[in-house]
Design a protein around this motif. Structure first.
Motif, short mmCIF file in Angstrom:
data_model
loop_
_atom_site.label_atom_id
_atom_site.label_comp_id
_atom_site.label_asym_id
_atom_site.label_seq_id
_atom_site.Cartn_x
_atom_site.Cartn_y
_atom_site.Cartn_z
N TRP A 351 0.84 -1.21 0.00
CA TRP A 351 0.00 0.00 0.00
C TRP A 351 0.87 1.26 0.00
N GLN A 355 0.80 4.12 -2.86
CA GLN A 355 0.37 5.47 -2.50
C GLN A 355 1.53 6.48 -2.48
N GLU A 384 -6.87 -0.12 5.86
CA GLU A 384 -5.85 0.67 5.17
C GLU A 384 -4.78 1.06 6.18
#
Length: 389
Positions: A351, A355, A384
């Motif tokens: 992640w 990102q 998340e």
């Protein structure tokens, strides 16, 4: 040594296992010295399950057997044994104790978990460190049984308390057996020799199994051995920080500089990773350009500090040899779960890469920690990962 005596000793799990087994065998030995009471604190269910057959035999011969551990429900216990559930936050949850007491005999071990790891240990589980002591003297066992009677009495049935109090009363009326110091001296000699033999064996192991210095990268098999997945381990005991790191070389670097240069770059990155390790830490190669640092007993803040040092060290390779600007991302989790939630921290790392976040943290729940050790937690999956500036 014990809670009612001098300063505690530093004990390894190997010490505790050897002495615990000796005390348990003493409980099973036939003798005509009156009723026997036994108490054992196992911390967590898997540790009791490993010894359940032995405690079934002990409960069949002892007048009362008390077994304590942390857990949501009491374990299945043999007849004559009484289970006590401990709260995660109470001091007894960190205690490894085994006590045997009769009017004429006593043996006791009491140790408090430091939630730390011995650097030379072959596995995380085997390397756990404790503060405490042990004795084969009746009055030492008497004092510690009185202590546990006071702390656990309101959680035991009246029938168990009546027998326990009867034995305690007889011990107060009868003097201890002469010559206890001689027997204890012999046991201590055997324990010391067993510990020296263990250390000598550890010194012959391969570097990926045990080392006084941070080792080179472990592979999957060595990591499985070191984290104790092939033995008995339990969640909620030893906090471990996981720092996942992805180091991406510039696009086209192998074609521009050649594979020999790429190998030197990989060695430079490895040097940065291992420089961040303490003797009790390990590093694992998860995939090409992806690594995992396993750091026992660190808080989240301390683990983030390690991740920052790794990122800064890799960034510094652009200013010194091999003068390559790598793209570095990291994810941090602190957990007491077993097996270690490696998939969670790798998900957080993916992640962070997608990102464009330099460092991500996995949400965790607070967990009790001993004095002098930073805050840690039990990692739980989060939808998340949290963004860390």
């Amino acid at each position: 040594m014990l809670l009612s005596g001098p300063a505690p000793e530093r004990l390894t799990k190997a010490n505790l296992v050897a002495v615990s087994h000796a005390i348990e065998r003493a409980a099973l030995a036939p003798a005509e010295d009156g009723p026997t009471v036994v108490a054992a604190l196992f911390q967590r269910m898997p540790y009791f399950e490993r010894e359940s057959a032995l405690y079934q035999r002990i409960a069949a011969t002892a007048a009362v057997t008390v077994i304590g551990m942390v857990g949501p429900t009491p374990p299945a216990l043999p007849q004559g044994a009484y289970g006590v559930l401990l709260d995660e936050a109470e001091p007894l949850a960190r205690e490894w104790s085994v006590l045997v007491l009769t009017p004429r005999f006593g043996a006791v071990l009491v140790a408090h978990d430091r939630m730390e790891v011995e650097p030379r240990a072959a596995t995380l589980e085997a390397g756990r460190l404790f503060d405490g002591g042990w004795s084969f003297r009746r009055d030492d066992a008497l004092h510690e049984m009185v202590r546990l009677r006071g702390q656990l009495g309101d959680r035991l049935p009246r029938a168990a308390l009546l027998v326990l109090d009867d034995v305690l009363g007889r011990c107060r009326e009868l003097p201890a057996t002469p010559g206890e110091a001689r027997g204890e001296a012999a046991v201590r000699l055997l324990v010391r020799r067993a510990e020296r033999a263990r250390i000598a064996l550890d010194s012959t192991r391969r570097p990926d199994e045990v080392s006084a210095q941070p080792a080179a990268l472990l592979d999957d098999a060595a990591m499985r051995r070191w984290t104790g997945l092939d033995g008995t381990t339990a969640s909620g005991i030893l906090p471990v920080a996981l720092v996942a790191v992805r180091v991406a070389e510039p696009a086209g670097a192998p074609e521009r500089f050649g594979r020999r240069s790429a190998a030197r770059e990989a060695q430079a990155v490895l040097g940065v990773l291992t420089a961040a390790l303490r003797p009790s830490d390990r590093a694992v190669r998860l995939a090409e350009h992806e690594y995992l640092l396993v750091l026992p007993s660190l808080s989240e803040d301390q683990a983030i500090g390690v991740a920052d040092r790794v990122r800064e060290g890799v960034a510094g390779l652009a200013r010194s040899y091999p003068f390559v600007a790598f793209d570095v991302h990291a994810a941090v989790s602190v957990t007491a779960r077993r097996p270690l939630p490696v998939a969670d921290v790798r998900h957080a790392l993916s992640w962070a890469v997608k990102q464009g976040v330099p460092l991500a943290t996995v949400a965790s729940e607070p967990a009790p920690m001993p004095a002098g050790v930073g805050r840690a937690g039990v990692s739980t999956p989060a939808p998340e990962p949290a963004r860390t500036p």
